[in-house]
Design a protein around this motif. Structure first.
Motif, PDB file in Angstrom:
ATOM      1  N   PHE A 184      -4.616  -5.860   2.836  1.00 16.42           N
ATOM      2  CA  PHE A 184      -4.134  -4.717   3.045  1.00 16.42           C
ATOM      3  C   PHE A 184      -2.508  -4.492   2.913  1.00 16.42           C
ATOM      4  O   PHE A 184      -2.011  -3.471   2.618  1.00 16.42           O
ATOM      5  N   SER A 185      -2.008  -5.503   3.905  1.00 17.21           N
ATOM      6  CA  SER A 185      -0.721  -5.356   4.254  1.00 17.21           C
ATOM      7  C   SER A 185      -0.267  -6.858   4.335  1.00 17.21           C
ATOM      8  O   SER A 185      -0.958  -7.690   4.822  1.00 17.21           O
ATOM      9  N   PHE A 186       1.212  -7.000   4.126  1.00 17.70           N
ATOM     10  CA  PHE A 186       1.815  -8.086   4.361  1.00 17.70           C
ATOM     11  C   PHE A 186       3.305  -7.944   4.506  1.00 17.70           C
ATOM     12  O   PHE A 186       3.774  -6.934   4.296  1.00 17.70           O
ATOM     13  N   ASP A 187       3.958  -9.128   5.155  1.00 15.26           N
ATOM     14  CA  ASP A 187       5.501  -8.926   5.139  1.00 15.26           C
ATOM     15  C   ASP A 187       5.966 -10.422   5.006  1.00 15.26           C
ATOM     16  O   ASP A 187       5.309 -11.306   5.115  1.00 15.26           O
ATOM     17  N   VAL A 188       7.261 -10.537   4.719  1.00 15.76           N
ATOM     18  CA  VAL A 188       7.647 -11.662   4.275  1.00 15.76           C
ATOM     19  C   VAL A 188       9.079 -12.252   4.897  1.00 15.76           C
ATOM     20  O   VAL A 188       9.948 -11.296   5.129  1.00 15.76           O
ATOM     21  N   SER A 189       9.337 -13.354   5.178  1.00 15.56           N
ATOM     22  CA  SER A 189      10.481 -13.791   5.519  1.00 15.56           C
ATOM     23  C   SER A 189      11.074 -14.797   4.351  1.00 15.56           C
ATOM     24  O   SER A 189      10.343 -14.751   3.473  1.00 15.56           O
ATOM     25  N   GLN A 210      -0.521  -5.900 -17.260  1.00 20.92           N
ATOM     26  CA  GLN A 210      -1.714  -4.913 -16.880  1.00 20.92           C
ATOM     27  C   GLN A 210      -2.327  -5.540 -15.411  1.00 20.92           C
ATOM     28  O   GLN A 210      -2.256  -6.625 -15.058  1.00 20.92           O
ATOM     29  N   THR A 211      -3.022  -4.839 -14.859  1.00 19.60           N
ATOM     30  CA  THR A 211      -3.603  -5.062 -13.461  1.00 19.60           C
ATOM     31  C   THR A 211      -5.015  -4.441 -13.703  1.00 19.60           C
ATOM     32  O   THR A 211      -5.216  -3.335 -14.481  1.00 19.60           O
ATOM     33  N   ARG A 212      -5.907  -4.860 -12.699  1.00 18.45           N
ATOM     34  CA  ARG A 212      -7.417  -4.473 -12.732  1.00 18.45           C
ATOM     35  C   ARG A 212      -7.458  -3.787 -11.316  1.00 18.45           C
ATOM     36  O   ARG A 212      -8.862  -3.437 -11.111  1.00 18.45           O
ATOM     37  N   ALA A 213      -6.594  -3.495 -10.544  1.00 19.38           N
ATOM     38  CA  ALA A 213      -6.947  -2.777  -9.277  1.00 19.38           C
ATOM     39  C   ALA A 213      -5.564  -1.892  -8.637  1.00 19.38           C
ATOM     40  O   ALA A 213      -4.443  -2.546  -9.218  1.00 19.38           O
ATOM     41  N   ASN A 214      -5.746  -1.234  -7.910  1.00 18.56           N
ATOM     42  CA  ASN A 214      -4.640  -0.731  -7.128  1.00 18.56           C
ATOM     43  C   ASN A 214      -3.591  -1.718  -6.341  1.00 18.56           C
ATOM     44  O   ASN A 214      -4.461  -2.505  -5.679  1.00 18.56           O
ATOM     45  N   ALA A 215      -2.351  -1.651  -6.517  1.00 20.94           N
ATOM     46  CA  ALA A 215      -1.652  -2.635  -5.403  1.00 20.94           C
ATOM     47  C   ALA A 215      -1.640  -1.951  -4.141  1.00 20.94           C
ATOM     48  O   ALA A 215      -1.695  -0.655  -4.029  1.00 20.94           O
ATOM     49  N   THR A 216      -1.910  -2.894  -3.278  1.00 20.10           N
ATOM     50  CA  THR A 216      -2.086  -2.551  -1.727  1.00 20.10           C
ATOM     51  C   THR A 216      -0.326  -2.776  -1.069  1.00 20.10           C
ATOM     52  O   THR A 216       0.064  -1.804  -0.375  1.00 20.10           O
ATOM     53  N   ALA A 217       0.226  -3.498  -1.565  1.00 19.01           N
ATOM     54  CA  ALA A 217       1.774  -3.696  -1.081  1.00 19.01           C
ATOM     55  C   ALA A 217       2.490  -4.664  -2.058  1.00 19.01           C
ATOM     56  O   ALA A 217       1.840  -5.330  -2.723  1.00 19.01           O
TER      57      ALA A 217
END
Length: 546
Positions: A514-519, A462-469
């Motif tokens: 709001f945003s992220f990227d992974v290496s 379960q989650t408590r808010a919308n996923a941003t990414a």
């Protein structure tokens, strides 16, 4: 967490006001945070906690000593009690159609206690404590733009109301005389009357200039919300926001490049050469900025070149092999009815399609870097309910897979996703919220892993808010997901075990990624208040991102 690029006063959205106490030793800075509304064919609000903030400082110290975020409306004024660590906060706004909504709040910055001073109240535009601190004097607008009927200009009509300030005020004891009685017993004042009222301090006309002078700064560095961020290579980070088409930073935060134009960057799509989805704008005769449509720009490492333009509001996603899906928000007239587009990363070949109804809340689903292009389709296709996950072939053929919502009694909205493939086979990580037509009901959402072919649930939380990414780190068997309420989670991809789930509180203040990227080794983030940061993945797994 290492922030590599910060505004002058981190933790603020758009600065809306600056207010000082009587001896100028305390400065209150008010700000408003962006909603997640980019790309333009996306809108996500569910569970967002931060909209407006009041932060208190002892200039020139740039770290606030107190922060208040429990605000429903924009802040119009802040007044300081003459002897106690208490501030009165005037809030409110016009609802755009009829009413002036507002609240008058008192907040003790030492204890954190707060309360509304009076019950129902229209928009509060100014407030001040009496000289002895026993009362709060507030100026409010009418209840609606049509009441009372004799008003010549409801937007330049203000009523003076009085609220007693007592020790019990933080226990929810409201002022005894109702606002309605006070308003009905007087004639309204004008803005000119208020400007000449000696009880009210003079307003700061230029908040950013006041901040610069109070904090002894040569310039004020600001950046809007970071809509998207990406590793361009190990030495460069690309980000997009409202002030440019593309900003390029070094790993130390040095600005290597800032490309501006008549559009602003909205999404970064990873291909052989990076692509930027930019929103083309123009200024109307009345001074409003109008969106004209979406550009796809190709970045060759030094310049951005427009390759294609589409009218309307779009959201784009890109597959691993460079196929691009663009979904256009409905409501536009088109004789063919084919508003969606398919293309390739060379941007030379595009075809028009209709993959079903699309609206910004119900059908957004950006999944990049997958072997497939994914979309959501209602059943029937002209509906936004009973949505199915679909894949789209290179020729535009649509393959309907399985119902999106884990709870068949509710349809899912505000979705975000990521593709994974491991010992469980091909799957989709999917997050969304259950729609409830009753807005008073508590938020209810989910993040789950489901088999791509069968839709079988492998795990769900379960989650408590919308996923941003949402991003997958296959080499570490990790799913990283960020949420609109400031939470961030790391979940073991195969088992669903929660490895990390905490609030993102840089410098002790709640923020939203709001945003992220992974290496394979690092995560780069972009926040709602314009900050850019880097954290090694190994550190995140042990200490979170605070």
């Amino acid at each position: 967490m290492q922030f590599i690029s910060d505004p002058s006063l981190p933790g603020h959205g758009r600065i809306t006001g600056v207010f000082f106490n009587r001896n100028q030793s305390i400065c209150a800075i008010t700000s408003a945070f962006h909603l997640l509304i980019n790309p333009p064919a996306r809108a996500s609000y569910g569970g967002q906690r931060l909209r407006y903030r009041v932060a208190l400082y002892h200039p020139p110290e740039t770290k606030p000593f107190a922060v208040f975020d429990q605000l429903r409306y924009p802040v119009n004024d802040v007044a300081f009690h003459p002897t106690e660590p208490t501030a009165a906060i005037a809030t409110g706004s016009y609802d755009g159609g009829w009413m002036f909504d507002g609240e008058l709040i008192v907040w003790n910055s030492e204890t954190g206690q707060h309360s509304t001073v009076i019950g129902p109240i229209p928009e509060v535009v100014r407030c001040v404590f009496s000289s002895d601190g026993s009362h709060i004097i507030a100026f409010v607008r009418p209840w609606t733009e049509e009441s009372p009927e004799h008003l010549d200009d409801p937007f330049d009509s203000f009523y003076e109301v009085l609220a007693s300030y007592e020790a019990e005020i933080f226990e929810g004891v409201f002022n005894k005389e109702s606002i309605a009685q006070q308003i009905s017993a007087q004639h309204p004042k004008s803005s000119a009357d208020m400007a000449s009222d000696s009880r009210l301090p003079v307003r700061v006309e230029d908040p950013e200039d006041a901040v610069r002078r109070a904090f002894k700064l040569e310039t004020i560095r600001t950046r809007p919300a970071v809509w998207d961020v990406a590793w361009l290579d190990i030495d460069r980070i690309g980000l997009v926001h409202d002030d440019c088409q593309l900003e390029v930073l070094g790993p130390d935060g040095t600005t290597k490049q800032e490309i501006r134009g008549t559009s602003y960057g909205s999404e970064i799509l990873k291909a052989e050469q990076f692509l930027v989805h930019a929103v083309l704008i123009k200024e109307s005769a009345e001074g409003w900025l109008e969106r004209l449509g979406s550009q796809i720009l190709k970045y060759d490492g030094s310049t951005l070149t427009e390759k294609v333009f589409f009218e309307g509001d779009f959201a784009f996603s890109i597959s691993r092999d460079g196929r691009i899906l663009g979904r256009r928000s409905r409501g536009y007239e088109d004789k063919t009815g084919q508003l969606d587009v398919l293309g390739t990363s060379d941007l030379d070949r595009w075809s028009r399609h209709d993959f079903g109804h699309y609206d910004v809340f119900n059908h957004f689903l950006r999944v990049d870097g997958s072997p497939y292009l994914f979309s959501l389709q209602g059943t029937p296709p002209g509906s936004h309910e009973r949505k199915y996950l679909c894949t789209i072939g290179p020729d535009g053929s649509l393959n309907r897979l399985w119902p999106v919502s884990p709870d068949r009694s509710h349809h899912a909205m505000d979705c975000a996703g990521a593709y994974v493939a491991d010992s469980h086979g091909e799957s989709l990580i999917l997050s969304g919220r259950y729609h409830n037509p009753n807005p008073s009901r508590a938020y209810s959402g989910f993040i789950c892993r489901r088999g791509l072919e069968t839709g079988k649930e492998i795990w769900c939380h379960q989650t408590r808010a919308n996923a941003t990414a949402i991003k997958s780190i296959p080499s570490r068997d990790i799913i990283v997901v960020t949420f609109l309420n400031g939470e961030i989670a790391a979940i073991e991809s195969t088992s669903g075990k929660i490895l990390q789930w905490s609030e993102f509180r840089p410098d002790g203040q709640l923020s939203v990624i709001f945003s992220f990227d992974v290496s394979d080794q690092k995560i780069v983030i972009g926040t709602m208040d314009g900050r850019v940061g880097i954290i090694p993945i190994k550190d995140f797994m042990t200490s979170g991102m605070n």
